[in-house]
Write an enzyme that holds these catalytic residues in place. Structure first.
Site, PDB file in Angstrom:
ATOM      1  N   THR A  19       0.829  -1.209   0.000  1.00  7.60           N
ATOM      2  CA  THR A  19       0.000   0.000   0.000  1.00  7.60           C
ATOM      3  C   THR A  19       0.864   1.260   0.000  1.00  7.60           C
ATOM      4  O   THR A  19       0.710   2.142  -0.850  1.00  7.60           O
ATOM      5  CB  THR A  19      -0.887  -0.002   1.281  1.00  7.60           C
ATOM      6  OG1 THR A  19      -1.570  -1.249   1.326  1.00  7.60           O
ATOM      7  CG2 THR A  19      -1.885   1.121   1.275  1.00  7.60           C
ATOM      8  N   GLU A  37      10.240   9.491   9.693  1.00  6.97           N
ATOM      9  CA  GLU A  37       9.115  10.412   9.923  1.00  6.97           C
ATOM     10  C   GLU A  37       7.762   9.703   9.854  1.00  6.97           C
ATOM     11  O   GLU A  37       6.841   9.998  10.628  1.00  6.97           O
ATOM     12  CB  GLU A  37       9.165  11.555   8.896  1.00  6.97           C
ATOM     13  CG  GLU A  37       8.085  12.598   9.023  1.00  6.97           C
ATOM     14  CD  GLU A  37       8.083  13.297  10.387  1.00  6.97           C
ATOM     15  OE1 GLU A  37       9.058  13.989  10.696  1.00  6.97           O
ATOM     16  OE2 GLU A  37       7.091  13.142  11.131  1.00  6.97           O
ATOM     17  N   GLY A  70     -12.353  -0.306   5.295  1.00  5.82           N
ATOM     18  CA  GLY A  70     -10.921  -0.539   5.068  1.00  5.82           C
ATOM     19  C   GLY A  70     -10.023   0.163   6.075  1.00  5.82           C
ATOM     20  O   GLY A  70      -8.803   0.165   5.922  1.00  5.82           O
ATOM     21  N   GLU A  97      -8.104  -3.595  10.103  1.00  5.11           N
ATOM     22  CA  GLU A  97      -7.653  -4.852   9.500  1.00  5.11           C
ATOM     23  C   GLU A  97      -8.679  -5.944   9.799  1.00  5.11           C
ATOM     24  O   GLU A  97      -9.400  -5.851  10.797  1.00  5.11           O
ATOM     25  CB  GLU A  97      -6.335  -5.285  10.154  1.00  5.11           C
ATOM     26  CG  GLU A  97      -5.224  -4.276  10.100  1.00  5.11           C
ATOM     27  CD  GLU A  97      -4.475  -4.312   8.788  1.00  5.11           C
ATOM     28  OE1 GLU A  97      -4.553  -5.351   8.095  1.00  5.11           O
ATOM     29  OE2 GLU A  97      -3.854  -3.306   8.447  1.00  5.11           O
ATOM     30  N   LYS A 129       4.057   3.728  18.813  1.00  3.02           N
ATOM     31  CA  LYS A 129       4.221   5.133  18.384  1.00  3.02           C
ATOM     32  C   LYS A 129       4.540   6.021  19.584  1.00  3.02           C
ATOM     33  O   LYS A 129       5.379   6.920  19.495  1.00  3.02           O
ATOM     34  CB  LYS A 129       2.948   5.605  17.674  1.00  3.02           C
ATOM     35  CG  LYS A 129       2.703   4.878  16.347  1.00  3.02           C
ATOM     36  CD  LYS A 129       1.307   5.157  15.823  1.00  3.02           C
ATOM     37  CE  LYS A 129       1.035   4.489  14.486  1.00  3.02           C
ATOM     38  NZ  LYS A 129      -0.376   4.520  14.103  1.00  3.02           N
ATOM     39  N   GLY A 179      -2.810   5.917   5.799  1.00  2.00           N
ATOM     40  CA  GLY A 179      -3.261   5.995   4.409  1.00  2.00           C
ATOM     41  C   GLY A 179      -2.050   6.193   3.510  1.00  2.00           C
ATOM     42  O   GLY A 179      -1.063   6.802   3.907  1.00  2.00           O
TER      43      GLY A 179
HETATM   44  P1  NAP Z   1       1.544  -3.797   3.034  1.00  2.02           P
HETATM   45  O1  NAP Z   1       0.548  -3.213   2.112  1.00  2.02           O
HETATM   46  O2  NAP Z   1       1.198  -5.068   3.721  1.00  2.02           O
HETATM   47  O3  NAP Z   1       2.899  -4.003   2.215  1.00  2.02           O
HETATM   48  C1  NAP Z   1       3.973  -4.741   2.708  1.00  2.02           C
HETATM   49  C2  NAP Z   1       4.939  -5.019   1.563  1.00  2.02           C
HETATM   50  O4  NAP Z   1       6.063  -5.689   2.071  1.00  2.02           O
HETATM   51  C3  NAP Z   1       4.350  -5.890   0.472  1.00  2.02           C
HETATM   52  O5  NAP Z   1       4.813  -5.468  -0.792  1.00  2.02           O
HETATM   53  C4  NAP Z   1       4.917  -7.296   0.791  1.00  2.02           C
HETATM   54  O6  NAP Z   1       5.102  -8.077  -0.372  1.00  2.02           O
HETATM   55  C5  NAP Z   1       6.259  -6.915   1.370  1.00  2.02           C
HETATM   56  N1  NAP Z   1       6.719  -7.898   2.354  1.00  2.02           N
HETATM   57  C6  NAP Z   1       6.213  -8.138   3.586  1.00  2.02           C
HETATM   58  N2  NAP Z   1       6.912  -9.087   4.225  1.00  2.02           N
HETATM   59  C7  NAP Z   1       7.890  -9.469   3.362  1.00  2.02           C
HETATM   60  C8  NAP Z   1       8.943 -10.416   3.415  1.00  2.02           C
HETATM   61  N3  NAP Z   1       9.126 -11.185   4.509  1.00  2.02           N
HETATM   62  N4  NAP Z   1       9.756 -10.534   2.349  1.00  2.02           N
HETATM   63  C9  NAP Z   1       9.574  -9.766   1.271  1.00  2.02           C
HETATM   64  N5  NAP Z   1       8.598  -8.845   1.144  1.00  2.02           N
HETATM   65  C10 NAP Z   1       7.765  -8.699   2.175  1.00  2.02           C
HETATM   66  O7  NAP Z   1       1.949  -2.752   4.184  1.00  2.02           O
HETATM   67  P2  NAP Z   1       1.804  -1.168   4.139  1.00  2.02           P
HETATM   68  O8  NAP Z   1       0.442  -0.780   4.592  1.00  2.02           O
HETATM   69  O9  NAP Z   1       2.299  -0.656   2.842  1.00  2.02           O
HETATM   70  O10 NAP Z   1       2.784  -0.750   5.341  1.00  2.02           O
HETATM   71  C11 NAP Z   1       4.175  -0.739   5.162  1.00  2.02           C
HETATM   72  C12 NAP Z   1       4.830  -0.097   6.382  1.00  2.02           C
HETATM   73  O11 NAP Z   1       4.376   1.243   6.517  1.00  2.02           O
HETATM   74  C13 NAP Z   1       4.533  -0.778   7.725  1.00  2.02           C
HETATM   75  O12 NAP Z   1       5.653  -0.697   8.557  1.00  2.02           O
HETATM   76  C14 NAP Z   1       3.400   0.058   8.302  1.00  2.02           C
HETATM   77  O13 NAP Z   1       3.317   0.013   9.709  1.00  2.02           O
HETATM   78  C15 NAP Z   1       3.835   1.440   7.834  1.00  2.02           C
HETATM   79  N6  NAP Z   1       2.757   2.405   7.769  1.00  2.02           N
HETATM   80  C16 NAP Z   1       1.657   2.116   7.057  1.00  2.02           C
HETATM   81  C17 NAP Z   1       0.637   3.043   7.001  1.00  2.02           C
HETATM   82  C18 NAP Z   1      -0.594   2.770   6.192  1.00  2.02           C
HETATM   83  O14 NAP Z   1      -1.467   3.636   6.153  1.00  2.02           O
HETATM   84  N7  NAP Z   1      -0.722   1.629   5.514  1.00  2.02           N
HETATM   85  C19 NAP Z   1       0.757   4.261   7.686  1.00  2.02           C
HETATM   86  C20 NAP Z   1       1.925   4.538   8.389  1.00  2.02           C
HETATM   87  C21 NAP Z   1       2.931   3.595   8.427  1.00  2.02           C
HETATM   88  P3  NAP Z   1       3.859  -8.567  -1.289  1.00  2.02           P
HETATM   89  O15 NAP Z   1       3.298  -7.311  -1.881  1.00  2.02           O
HETATM   90  O16 NAP Z   1       4.449  -9.460  -2.307  1.00  2.02           O
HETATM   91  O17 NAP Z   1       2.908  -9.245  -0.349  1.00  2.02           O
HETATM   92  N1  HSE Z   2      -3.337   1.066  11.859  1.00  5.40           N
HETATM   93  C1  HSE Z   2      -2.858   2.392  12.104  1.00  5.40           C
HETATM   94  C2  HSE Z   2      -4.010   3.309  12.501  1.00  5.40           C
HETATM   95  C3  HSE Z   2      -2.160   2.999  10.906  1.00  5.40           C
HETATM   96  O1  HSE Z   2      -5.177   2.895  12.478  1.00  5.40           O
HETATM   97  O2  HSE Z   2      -3.752   4.450  12.845  1.00  5.40           O
HETATM   98  C4  HSE Z   2      -0.757   2.513  10.718  1.00  5.40           C
HETATM   99  O3  HSE Z   2       0.066   2.968  11.752  1.00  5.40           O
END
Ligand code: NAP
Ligand code: HSE
Length: 433
Positions: free
Chosen positions: A14, A130, A188, A191, A206, A303
């Protein structure tokens, strides 16, 4: 000196896809700003066949971390995998291989941030994070730099958008926790397995990061007392409202004479306070510094777009460093050794709701137990009477009391033959704006 800044991604989900998209859309502007273009060279994923939103050639995808770590033209690793391992090991290996790192990983930074920052400094490299707290809201930069002149006294924050959405829905629509959670999942925000958010683990990571920066003393996730939102009932919102409060999952860090407080739990927050009005998936951080006084940061804490805002900003700053041949411009000295107080020693006000037998003398017996534990009652409400069962609902608001005393008193109250159930216990944070 390389003519391009080579990027290697660990994770292209994402957030990773949104970052690659934002870099492509802004390529010309970024090159003008930094004086050199970014080039996304490789991206580690788990599944090569998965459809991806990122504008990236399929040949750049790999299942082998070494393709990123061993590429001499990857200057910066962008870690967007999530989870502690293997992300922590990959970040460590990237720094050891002489690469800079940008990460959004709160779990890695909360558990291993101190060691990784020390490693980065020793390697003459930068580690930016950040996006690990508050998504797109600028927090790490301000805590490290813009607020550095202050002694931070307190931080009260809403650091989890999912739970803030659920609590906002429960307050506004009077719906149950289960109903609001199902709606958050449908939209969405939550989770399929919401435990990390609703049990407070996400906010605790955090808070550990923010508190470490605020007090320049390491605070680990395990130091943070944590209680989630799953036991809050619609009735609690009705009473909170009547008493002039809303209910928020607060992340609280305080500097006191005896040490630090670090805790995440539901709390009554005055309705008329700006922090109390932060609704939906928004995050907010309200702090008190000795020079600045009080300040509030608010914005979208998650997001893909807000998060990529923080990550691309980190990359821009890093790009300037690389171009000028500098690193570690704002050294992070987490050299304090302030103890974190056990929750039992923390003092606050309390709200508790009981189901009791509706007969004479009940209030006096509960009041006596409170008195024996040095708990002073500020107000009592008795309203809803279940006439069939001859039961009444009693609500108490206390003056400030010690956590351990309140827990002991409630354990005694729960054993009184006139008490059917201790239905809720929520701390009250009276904040001055
Ligand atoms: P995500 O959609 O689940 O993406 C994770 C990615 O990492 C996917 O491309 C996955 O591969 C890859 N991956 C996971 N484990 C792996 C492994 N063991 N080996 C190789 N590739 C691996 O997660 P996300 O929402 O983008 O979040 C990413 C980070 O940003 C996390 O640390 C999260 O806490 C942080 N974050 C997210 C948000 C948010 O709004 N989503 C906000 C702030 C911070 P595949 O695509 O092939 O499955
Ligand atoms: N799951 C978190 C939230 C976003 O709902 O704020 C990623 O840190």
């Amino acid at each position: 000196m390389a003519s391009r800044i080579g990027l290697g991604f660990f994770g292209l989900g994402t957030v990773g896809s949104a970052v690659v998209g934002a870099l492509a859309e802004r390529a010309a502007r970024l090159e003008r700003q930094i004086g050199r273009p970014f080039e996304v060279r490789r991206a580690l994923v788990r599944d090569l066949a998965k459809p991806r939103a990122a504008p990236l050639d399929a040949a750049a995808l790999t299942l082998d971390a070494a393709d990123v770590l061993d590429d001499p033209d990857v200057h910066v690793v962008v870690e967007l995998m999530g989870g502690v391992e293997p992300a922590n090991s990959y970040v460590r290996r990237a720094l050891q291989a002489g690469k800079h790192v940008v990460t959004a990983n709160k779990e890695v930074m909360a558990a291993h941030g101190v060691e990784l920052l020390e490693l980065a400094a020793a390697q003459g490299r930068d580690l930016y994070f950040e996006a690990s707290v508050g998504g797109g809201i600028p927090l790490i930069g301000p805590f490290r730099q813009d607020l550095a002149a202050n002694q931070i006294r307190q931080v009260h924050a809403i650091l989890n958008g999912t739970t803030n959405y659920i609590l906002t829905e429960m307050a506004a629509a009077g719906v149950s926790y289960e109903h609001a959670l199902a709606e958050a999942q449908r939209l969405g925000y939550a989770e399929p397995d919401p435990a990390n958010d609703v049990e407070g683990a996400d906010a605790a990571c955090k808070l550990a990061i923010l508190a470490s920066l605020a007090f320049t003393s390491p605070v680990r996730p395990a130091d943070v007392y944590r209680e989630g939102i799953t036991r809050i009932r619609a009735a609690d919102f009705r009473y909170a409202d009547e008493l002039g409060y809303g209910i928020k999952l607060l992340a609280i860090a305080k500097r006191g004479a005896q040490g630090l407080e670090a805790r995440v739990h539901p709390a009554f927050v005055q309705k008329d306070l700006l922090l109390g009005q932060v609704g939906g998936v928004y995050n907010a951080v309200w702090l008190h510094g000795d020079l600045l006084g009080r300040a509030l940061f608010i914005g979208r804490g998650a997001g893909p777009e807000p998060t990529s805002s923080a990550i691309v900003a980190d990359l821009i700053d890093l790009g300037h460093n690389i171009r000028r041949g500098v690193h570690n411009r704002v050294p992070l000295a987490l050299d304090g050794r302030l103890p974190v107080l056990p929750m039992a020693e923390v003092r606050s006000r309390f709200y508790f709701r009981l189901w009791v037998s509706d007969r004479p003398g009940v209030l006096a017996r509960i009041g006596a137990v409170c008195g024996e534990h040095a708990i002073s009652i500020a107000s009592v409400i008795q309203k809803e009477v279940d006439q069939h069962a001859s039961r009444a609902e009693l609500v108490f608001l206390t003056h400030e009391a010690q956590e351990a005393a309140v827990q002991r008193a409630l354990a005694r109250i729960a054993r009184l033959d006139v008490v059917a159930e201790v239905a809720s216990l929520i701390r009250v944070e009276d904040l001055a704006e």
